[in-house]
Write a protein that holds these residues in place. Structure first.
Motif, PDB file in Angstrom:
ATOM      1  N   PRO A 103       3.049  -6.753   5.372  1.00 59.70           N
ATOM      2  CA  PRO A 103       1.707  -5.997   5.474  1.00 59.70           C
ATOM      3  C   PRO A 103       1.658  -4.840   6.416  1.00 59.70           C
ATOM      4  CG  PRO A 103       1.858  -8.099   6.785  1.00 59.70           C
ATOM      5  CD  PRO A 103       3.123  -7.896   5.889  1.00 59.70           C
ATOM      6  N   GLY A 104       0.958  -3.638   6.174  1.00 60.12           N
ATOM      7  CA  GLY A 104       0.747  -2.561   6.666  1.00 60.12           C
ATOM      8  C   GLY A 104       1.996  -1.727   6.920  1.00 60.12           C
ATOM      9  N   ARG A 105       3.001  -1.995   6.022  1.00 58.35           N
ATOM     10  CA  ARG A 105       4.140  -1.230   5.976  1.00 58.35           C
ATOM     11  C   ARG A 105       4.338  -0.411   4.719  1.00 58.35           C
ATOM     12  NH1 ARG A 105       8.358  -3.723   8.967  1.00 58.35           N
ATOM     13  NH2 ARG A 105       9.546  -1.816   8.391  1.00 58.35           N
ATOM     14  N   ASP A 106       4.895   0.773   5.026  1.00 51.94           N
ATOM     15  CA  ASP A 106       5.183   1.441   3.693  1.00 51.94           C
ATOM     16  C   ASP A 106       6.643   0.984   3.320  1.00 51.94           C
ATOM     17  OD1 ASP A 106       3.483   3.316   4.448  1.00 51.94           O
ATOM     18  OD2 ASP A 106       4.483   4.442   5.686  1.00 51.94           O
ATOM     19  N   LEU A 107       6.805   1.062   1.956  1.00 56.48           N
ATOM     20  CA  LEU A 107       7.940   0.467   1.352  1.00 56.48           C
ATOM     21  C   LEU A 107       9.060   1.250   0.675  1.00 56.48           C
ATOM     22  CD1 LEU A 107       6.068  -2.513  -0.849  1.00 56.48           C
ATOM     23  CD2 LEU A 107       6.975  -2.627   1.624  1.00 56.48           C
ATOM     24  N   PRO A 135       2.121   9.228   4.532  1.00 55.75           N
ATOM     25  CA  PRO A 135       0.782   9.112   3.745  1.00 55.75           C
ATOM     26  C   PRO A 135       0.579   7.736   3.259  1.00 55.75           C
ATOM     27  CG  PRO A 135       2.256  10.332   2.511  1.00 55.75           C
ATOM     28  CD  PRO A 135       2.996  10.186   3.775  1.00 55.75           C
ATOM     29  N   ALA A 136      -0.537   7.126   3.595  1.00 54.42           N
ATOM     30  CA  ALA A 136      -0.908   5.718   3.193  1.00 54.42           C
ATOM     31  C   ALA A 136      -0.905   5.697   1.676  1.00 54.42           C
ATOM     32  CB  ALA A 136      -2.357   5.366   3.906  1.00 54.42           C
ATOM     33  N   MET A 137      -1.287   6.578   1.137  1.00 56.43           N
ATOM     34  CA  MET A 137      -1.394   6.574  -0.618  1.00 56.43           C
ATOM     35  C   MET A 137      -0.097   7.381  -1.148  1.00 56.43           C
ATOM     36  SD  MET A 137      -3.914   4.663  -1.567  1.00 56.43           S
ATOM     37  CE  MET A 137      -4.236   5.388  -3.249  1.00 56.43           C
ATOM     38  N   GLY A 138       0.559   7.717  -0.490  1.00 61.16           N
ATOM     39  CA  GLY A 138       1.740   8.658  -0.705  1.00 61.16           C
ATOM     40  C   GLY A 138       2.671   7.819  -1.654  1.00 61.16           C
ATOM     41  N   ILE A 156      12.425   4.693  -4.187  1.00 63.94           N
ATOM     42  CA  ILE A 156      11.179   5.496  -3.712  1.00 63.94           C
ATOM     43  C   ILE A 156      10.567   4.755  -2.754  1.00 63.94           C
ATOM     44  CG2 ILE A 156      11.204   6.096  -6.213  1.00 63.94           C
ATOM     45  CD1 ILE A 156       9.246   3.663  -6.820  1.00 63.94           C
ATOM     46  N   LEU A 157       9.957   5.757  -2.187  1.00 67.06           N
ATOM     47  CA  LEU A 157       9.105   5.403  -1.058  1.00 67.06           C
ATOM     48  C   LEU A 157       7.605   5.302  -1.499  1.00 67.06           C
ATOM     49  CD1 LEU A 157      10.657   7.298   2.092  1.00 67.06           C
ATOM     50  CD2 LEU A 157       9.719   5.006   2.232  1.00 67.06           C
ATOM     51  N   LEU A 158       6.830   4.142  -1.224  1.00 67.11           N
ATOM     52  CA  LEU A 158       5.634   3.863  -1.366  1.00 67.11           C
ATOM     53  C   LEU A 158       4.818   3.623  -0.270  1.00 67.11           C
ATOM     54  CD1 LEU A 158       6.082   1.245  -4.314  1.00 67.11           C
ATOM     55  CD2 LEU A 158       5.993   3.816  -4.540  1.00 67.11           C
ATOM     56  N   GLY A 159       3.604   4.590  -0.066  1.00 69.52           N
ATOM     57  CA  GLY A 159       2.613   4.307   0.966  1.00 69.52           C
ATOM     58  C   GLY A 159       2.305   2.769   1.058  1.00 69.52           C
ATOM     59  N   ARG A 160       1.667   2.467   2.159  1.00 70.37           N
ATOM     60  CA  ARG A 160       1.160   1.098   2.700  1.00 70.37           C
ATOM     61  C   ARG A 160      -0.204   0.635   1.714  1.00 70.37           C
ATOM     62  NH1 ARG A 160       1.292   4.770   5.983  1.00 70.37           N
ATOM     63  NH2 ARG A 160      -0.387   5.621   7.279  1.00 70.37           N
TER      64      ARG A 160
END
Length: 208
Positions: A103-107, A135-138, A156-160
């Motif tokens: 929780p609260g982490r970018d993936l 970016p949280a929604m990035g 890929i990187l996904l915002g939290r």
């Protein structure tokens, strides 16, 4: 006043939950260059900087867990292995499980379908994500070459916060529609476009 703590690196999530029916053996355990594919990913992903990587298993939970235990002495840090009981619902269910576990982490989502992605790709993604101020929604993905319309691949990187209202159904690319910003970074590693799916794909990767 104490300085703000350094932001956590993205949480590494290796997706290894599928049944691998077309390949005929677990993708995570298919041998390339004398090692299971998941060993290559774990080694390369150290460049991301996550001290507690996560491996999501499904159909082949027991076999993958045993293989990772055997690798524990040579691949540090030892990953956390989690079984996805809903693995048959598709890749999205594993990503949502990872979001609940971190929780609260970018993936940083790395499927075993692309097992030979090099450390340089993970390092490039980490630096680009930090430069974009996480970016949280990035959304951030690698593309093969400098042109903006070059083929995009994995990991890929996904915002939290990007997964907060997603139901996990459909392909991950559906998340791109709600991403802000939608980013990509050029890399030179063709392994980002690999798709380990059938025996012919495995032979091609072994010959690379």
């Amino acid at each position: 006043m104490a300085p703000d703590p350094a932001p956590s690196p993205p949480a590494l999530v290796i997706l290894a939950a599928g049944a691998s029916t077309r390949l005929g053996q677990p993708k995570a355990l298919a041998e390339i260059r004398g090692e299971p594919t998941i060993a290559h990913l774990l080694r390369a992903s150290r460049a991301l900087g996550d001290p507690s990587p996560l491996v999501i298993t499904g159909a082949d939970e027991g076999a993958i867990a045993r293989a990772l235990q055997a690798l524990a002495d040579t691949h540090q840090p030892t990953p956390e292995i989690v079984h996805n009981p809903n693995w048959s619902q598709g890749r999205g269910s594993s990503v949502l499980l990872a979001a609940r576990l971190r929780p609260g982490r970018d993936l940083c989502v790395a499927p075993v379908d692309c097992p030979l992605v090099g450390a340089a790709v993970f390092g490039t993604l980490a630096r680009a994500w930090a430069a974009a101020e996480q970016p949280a929604m990035g959304w951030l993905g690698p593309r093969l070459g400098p042109q903006p319309d070059a083929p995009h691949g994995h990991p890929i990187l996904l915002g939290r916060d990007l997964l907060s209202e997603w139901d996990g159904l459909g392909p991950l690319r559906n998340l791109r529609q709600g991403a802000l910003p939608l980013l990509s970074v050029p890399v030179e590693d063709p392994a980002i476009l690999d798709n380990l799916d059938r025996p012919a794909d495995l032979e091609r990767l072994r010959e690379r």
